[in-house]
Motif scaffolding. Structure first.
Motif: not given
Length: 303
Positions: A119-120, A19-23, A28-31
């Motif tokens: 989540d993904m 969740l913290s990376l979703s923003g 691509r980098t976040a996933a």
């Protein structure tokens, strides 16, 4: 006394991190970072977020860890999957896989994967909206080694010269195994990185190094046969084992040689070296010390 199941604690922690990376603006980098987090939790695992596309052959990898291994089936012993759909209706799957010989996935691992694919899903929609194709690096980001496909391609370019010069080439496949009976990971990021640095120091500048699985490293050496390869592997294994002192891990090495004019392609040689590696891992786990197995020897014995 804490009665919350272990997998529930793991799941909640991963959910918060994802969740913290979703923003992050770069989907691509976040996933890819999320895949790395999931891989670290599962231990020894490769992770891939893929899109099912009936109009294409096979799945399309949206993000994976280690990068570049998400579509490769070679060397996989066990793959578990969790399916879902994104908000825009894209059919996606979150895959986790381990190499031959590694510990099996647990029911908790499967529950975590099933929960996290939801989540993904948001990342899949965002990646699909990116028009610009990504220029993939031929090098693995964590280790700086060749990724699997470029590693094979680099070897392929050398074979004509070796055939003309009537020289062999040998593949060394490196892995780890636990011999302490504990259900912990066979190797982690720190073990892989330290071992890569050791391999760089001990191999020749002309030798090629590639990351061929989350916890598998391969080296291609021009101009040597399996006998010289075994001598070299013995020295390397002794040095690598010093890095693993008191960790409960043992080094294992599999070896396979390509003879000139044999017509063998690098992928087949790697498969044979990995077959030798898995026999070496079994021997190392049983004896509690490093082990080396030559595929040519096993083939002659009918193994």
């Amino acid at each position: 006394m804490n009665t919350v199941p272990d997998f529930q604690l793991r799941l909640e922690s991963l959910h918060r991190l994802i969740l913290s990376l979703s923003g992050l603006p770069d989907a691509r980098t976040a996933a890819a970072a999320c895949c790395a987090l999931i891989a670290a939790d599962l231990g020894d695992a490769g992770i891939a977020l893929v899109r099912h596309d009936p109009g294409r052959a096979g799945d399309v990898v949206l993000a994976d860890y280690p990068s570049g291994l998400g579509v490769d089936g070679g060397g996989r012993a066990e793959t578990i999957c969790a399916a879902s759909r994104s908000q825009s209706g894209i059919a996606i799957e979150l895959q986790a896989w381990r190499s031959a010989g590694d510990r099996r996935f647990t029911s908790a691992d499967r529950q975590i994967l099933t929960a996290l694919v939801i989540d993904m899903a948001g990342f899949a929609d965002r990646i699909e909206r990116i028009v610009e194709p990504i220029a993939a690096s031929p090098l693995d980001e964590e280790t700086g080694l060749w990724r699997l496909r470029p590693f094979i391609d680099q070897i392929e370019r050398r074979l004509d010269r070796l055939d003309v010069e009537d020289r062999a080439g040998t593949m060394l496949a490196f892995g780890w195994v636990r011999s302490d009976g504990l259900g912990k990971v066979e190797a982690n990021e720190a073990v892989v990185r330290a071992s890569v640095e050791c391999l760089r120091d001990m191999l020749r500048p002309t030798d090629l190094l590639g990351r061929v699985a989350p916890t598998r490293i391969a080296a291609w050496c021009d101009g040597i046969d399996h006998l010289i390869g075994a001598e070299r592997a013995d020295r390397i294994a002794a040095k690598l084992q010093m890095l693993l002192a008191e960790t409960g891990r043992q080094v294992a090495v599999g070896i396979a040689t390509r003879w000139p004019q044999s017509g063998d392609d690098p992928s087949n040689v790697l498969i044979r070296a990995r077959a030798g590696l898995e026999r070496a891992r079994l021997a190392a786990a049983t004896a509690g010390r490093p082990a080396i197995r030559v595929w040519q020897d096993d083939a002659r014995e009918g193994v």
